[in-house]
Scaffold this motif. Sequence first.
Motif, PDB file in Angstrom:
ATOM      1  N   THR A  89       1.565   0.756  -7.368  1.00 43.41           N
ATOM      2  CA  THR A  89       0.669   0.646  -8.522  1.00 43.41           C
ATOM      3  C   THR A  89       0.262   2.024  -9.026  1.00 43.41           C
ATOM      4  O   THR A  89       0.303   2.282 -10.236  1.00 43.41           O
ATOM      5  N   VAL A  90      -0.086   2.925  -8.100  1.00 42.42           N
ATOM      6  CA  VAL A  90      -0.489   4.267  -8.547  1.00 42.42           C
ATOM      7  C   VAL A  90       0.671   4.954  -9.268  1.00 42.42           C
ATOM      8  O   VAL A  90       0.487   5.596 -10.300  1.00 42.42           O
TER       9      VAL A  90
ATOM     10  N   GLN B  43       2.577  15.275  -4.824  1.00 45.09           N
ATOM     11  CA  GLN B  43       1.831  15.454  -6.060  1.00 45.09           C
ATOM     12  C   GLN B  43       0.652  14.500  -6.040  1.00 45.09           C
ATOM     13  O   GLN B  43       0.815  13.300  -5.847  1.00 45.09           O
ATOM     14  N   ASN B  44      -0.510  15.065  -6.256  1.00 46.83           N
ATOM     15  CA  ASN B  44      -1.716  14.256  -6.130  1.00 46.83           C
ATOM     16  C   ASN B  44      -2.119  13.654  -7.471  1.00 46.83           C
ATOM     17  O   ASN B  44      -2.443  14.370  -8.417  1.00 46.83           O
ATOM     18  N   ALA B  45      -2.112  12.329  -7.520  1.00 47.81           N
ATOM     19  CA  ALA B  45      -2.427  11.635  -8.767  1.00 47.81           C
ATOM     20  C   ALA B  45      -3.880  11.837  -9.177  1.00 47.81           C
ATOM     21  O   ALA B  45      -4.244  11.577 -10.321  1.00 47.81           O
ATOM     22  N   PHE B  46      -4.703  12.289  -8.258  1.00 49.48           N
ATOM     23  CA  PHE B  46      -6.133  12.390  -8.582  1.00 49.48           C
ATOM     24  C   PHE B  46      -6.600  13.831  -8.742  1.00 49.48           C
ATOM     25  O   PHE B  46      -7.785  14.094  -8.898  1.00 49.48           O
TER      26      PHE B  46
ATOM     27  N   GLY C  52       0.775  -1.239   0.000  1.00 53.61           N
ATOM     28  CA  GLY C  52       0.000   0.000   0.000  1.00 53.61           C
ATOM     29  C   GLY C  52       0.805   1.288   0.000  1.00 53.61           C
ATOM     30  O   GLY C  52       0.297   2.343   0.361  1.00 53.61           O
TER      31      GLY C  52
ATOM     32  N   GLU D 278      -0.594  -9.341  -9.768  1.00 53.65           N
ATOM     33  CA  GLU D 278      -1.232  -8.482  -8.779  1.00 53.65           C
ATOM     34  C   GLU D 278      -2.723  -8.795  -8.728  1.00 53.65           C
ATOM     35  O   GLU D 278      -3.253  -9.513  -9.562  1.00 53.65           O
TER      36      GLU D 278
ATOM     37  N   GLY E 265       2.054   2.722  -2.671  1.00 50.69           N
ATOM     38  CA  GLY E 265       1.828   3.511  -3.887  1.00 50.69           C
ATOM     39  C   GLY E 265       2.562   3.030  -5.123  1.00 50.69           C
ATOM     40  O   GLY E 265       2.715   3.774  -6.078  1.00 50.69           O
TER      41      GLY E 265
HETATM   42  N1  LIG Z   1       0.487   9.689  -6.219  1.00 48.28           N
HETATM   43  C1  LIG Z   1      -0.578   9.439  -5.420  1.00 48.28           C
HETATM   44  N2  LIG Z   1      -1.510  10.388  -5.241  1.00 48.28           N
HETATM   45  C2  LIG Z   1      -2.569  10.174  -4.445  1.00 48.28           C
HETATM   46  N3  LIG Z   1      -2.798   9.034  -3.798  1.00 48.28           N
HETATM   47  C3  LIG Z   1      -1.919   8.048  -3.930  1.00 48.28           C
HETATM   48  C4  LIG Z   1      -0.755   8.197  -4.752  1.00 48.28           C
HETATM   49  N4  LIG Z   1      -0.042   7.056  -4.670  1.00 48.28           N
HETATM   50  C5  LIG Z   1      -0.732   6.230  -3.863  1.00 48.28           C
HETATM   51  N5  LIG Z   1      -1.862   6.811  -3.403  1.00 48.28           N
HETATM   52  C6  LIG Z   1      -2.830   6.227  -2.473  1.00 48.28           C
HETATM   53  O1  LIG Z   1      -2.297   5.050  -1.873  1.00 48.28           O
HETATM   54  C7  LIG Z   1      -3.136   3.931  -2.100  1.00 48.28           C
HETATM   55  C8  LIG Z   1      -2.317   2.669  -2.278  1.00 48.28           C
HETATM   56  O2  LIG Z   1      -1.531   2.791  -3.434  1.00 48.28           O
HETATM   57  P1  LIG Z   1      -1.168   1.546  -4.356  1.00 48.28           P
HETATM   58  O3  LIG Z   1      -2.341   0.678  -4.585  1.00 48.28           O
HETATM   59  O4  LIG Z   1      -0.474   2.090  -5.546  1.00 48.28           O
HETATM   60  O5  LIG Z   1      -0.130   0.798  -3.423  1.00 48.28           O
HETATM   61  P2  LIG Z   1       0.732  -0.489  -3.766  1.00 48.28           P
HETATM   62  O6  LIG Z   1       2.090  -0.210  -3.255  1.00 48.28           O
HETATM   63  O7  LIG Z   1       0.597  -0.848  -5.191  1.00 48.28           O
HETATM   64  O8  LIG Z   1       0.027  -1.570  -2.858  1.00 48.28           O
HETATM   65  P3  LIG Z   1       0.061  -3.177  -2.954  1.00 48.28           P
HETATM   66  O9  LIG Z   1       1.273  -3.588  -2.198  1.00 48.28           O
HETATM   67  O10 LIG Z   1      -1.189  -3.544  -2.280  1.00 48.28           O
HETATM   68  O11 LIG Z   1       0.099  -3.532  -4.399  1.00 48.28           O
HETATM   69  C9  LIG Z   1      -3.953   4.312  -3.309  1.00 48.28           C
HETATM   70  O12 LIG Z   1      -5.191   3.686  -3.329  1.00 48.28           O
HETATM   71  C10 LIG Z   1      -4.079   5.810  -3.178  1.00 48.28           C
HETATM   72  O13 LIG Z   1      -5.165   6.136  -2.343  1.00 48.28           O
END
Ligand SMILES: Nc1ncnc2c1ncn2[C@@H]1O[C@H](COP(=O)(O)OP(=O)(O)OP(=O)(O)O)[C@@H](O)[C@H]1O
Length: 660
Positions: A246-247, A508-511, A242, A268, A244
Amino acid sequence: MAAAKAEKPVGRISWVNGPVVRARQMTGFRMLEMVKVGEEGLIGEVIELRGDLGTVQVYEETSGLRPGEPVTGSGALLTVELGPGLLSRIFDGIQRPLEAIRLASGTFIRRGVDVPRLDRSLRWNFEPRLKSGARVTGGEVLGVVQETPLVEHRILVPPGVRGELAEVASAGSYTVDERMAVVTGEQGERSLTMCQEWVVRRRRPVLERLPPSIPLVTGQRVVDIFLPIAKGGTAAIPGGFGTGKTVTQHNLAKWCDADIIVYIGCGERGNEMTGVLTDFPELKDPRTGHPLMERTILIANTSNMPVAAREASIYTGVTLAEYYRDMGYHVAVMADSTSRWAEALREISGRLEEMPAEEGFPAYLATRLAEFYERAGRVKTLGGGEGSVAIVGAVSPPGGDFSEPVTQHTRRFVRAFWSLDKELASARFFPSINIIDSYSEYHGSVAEWWDTAGGIDLGELKRQALALLREDYKLQQIVRLIGEDSLPDEQRMTVLAARLLKEGFLQQNAFDPIDMYALPLKQVRMLQAILRFSELGRVLVRRGIPIYRLRDMETLTELRRMKSVVANDRVEMIDDLLDRLEREMKRLFPLEEWEPGLTAEPAAKTAEIAEELMAGHTRDELYETARERNIPGRSTMSKEELARRLAETEAGSREEEEGP
Ligand SMILES: Nc1ncnc2c1ncn2[C@@H]1O[C@H](COP(=O)(O)OP(=O)(O)OP(=O)(O)O)[C@@H](O)[C@H]1O
Ligand SMILES: [Mg+2]
């Protein structure tokens, strides 16, 4: 995946263990040969041959498979089919289009479905680029097809083919199976269609490897400015659950300035892939306004799909990327997550009862990772053009522990390492890349690009910003102990400026519709504005202005918000903001004499020195001196401007010598 002919060797299954199947009577098979397993014809690959006994890894669910069922050889290695019809499609790990599988077998995907990898029914408008009689070699562009409104697909003479074009199809619409050309050469006559096969585990040849000197601009400020990746470069995004990953990968896939994106969802959760499937079709390319899918290929191999196919999906993805590179495109590959692929290797290796190395991973884990990242690069293609494949792999270390083998090995093979930080993520500070633990080896190679294309000496800006962050990092440890209020104002000014840099720039906000990506000019202007605030603020604090008055400035609030207020095409708003910042400072703090450098006008002395310089030197000479003194943006300056900037530095150093 041609149907097995009668003469193809047939083995008999003797043992089934999950995705691993052993069979007897396997003497007629080759290592890594693609095979069909069982009555249903599940796709697999021979991974071990010992006498009459063979081991096959199966890329589809194997439950119900029984000893005695056949294993049929194909005589070929696992290949992909390359040709028009790849873009905007979603494939599984062995390049079967998901849509076609769904149509062939219903929503619940049946096993062993044999669907064509490229759509046979589509007709493409072919325009020849060569005439018959021409001498051709592999990699040359035979003709072109507009694959999507965004991308022209160049039909290439396959590598290794050489000779004279005896025949070329005239302009018109054709399917991928129709004969487009005949080449006669030493190897005899060879007909070419718009599609060619390539063995996934083999790299496609190139003429020459080129240095990675062009940045892959991602639109993510922390990456582009502080941890750049080059076109043809490699990067890893390690991060715990979690944080970030994937984002971040989605952001890169959406906004980076590659021509083609190959996104591999590897092991995934299905819903992460669904995010891509629902998001991407709606997104528009900021440069062209076209749907991003028109330049994207998705490979979906989610956690509920067979583990063995994770490996295939990685190779399939990177081979498709190399194919577009060979057409002269810049391609970016995202793999989320390479850890799931490594876990698949571990699982298969365990079932094969191989001797495990660290944490149960097979000893060849490092080699496999290296082979994958080595397929990245900026190259001169066989056709003489330039193309690149950049690879960005997510790594998901269990428990966020970076000392585990996949993270450690990956680190050896990538040149940018974007380390995601649990603390930042839980404070909702995104992207949660920890600048202190991360690094990029591309700073030097992309500097020239920023200087010439952007007219900006980013090096100087980066140095200032990093110095600020580092100073703040040290101060934060004291702040944690005794609180910010007990610091002297000058240090509190550092903390204030660093906070502005972190919250107003790195975060930086991805959304956020405006903040989700920033073009280079906006990034640089933002950074300049923030550093300007820092510089002016320090001067004022040194002059005894209390810190709280700086903190309450209206323009400071605006600086904090500029990321989500100033659109990429309205960057002049930042210049305007800077003007107001200086005016507000002067209004609040009417100092008798502002130090040199604080006013917009160069001092009279500077003007005199500039005159002198102009009279005696050519622009080239001035440029050389400017380079030695590291004057930002020098390459795009006129002679007058160069002289003025040089004079400023000279006036500064004369003053220092003369003393106050
Ligand atoms: N750049 C960003 N801007 C805004 N919110 C973000 C950003 N990156 C991550 N988040 C928030 O963090 C949450 C988790 O991110 P993400 O799913 O990318 O994590 P992950 O590392 O891929 O997790 P996993 O280990 O479960 O695959 C997202 O749902 C989002 O709410
Ligand atoms: Mg994820």
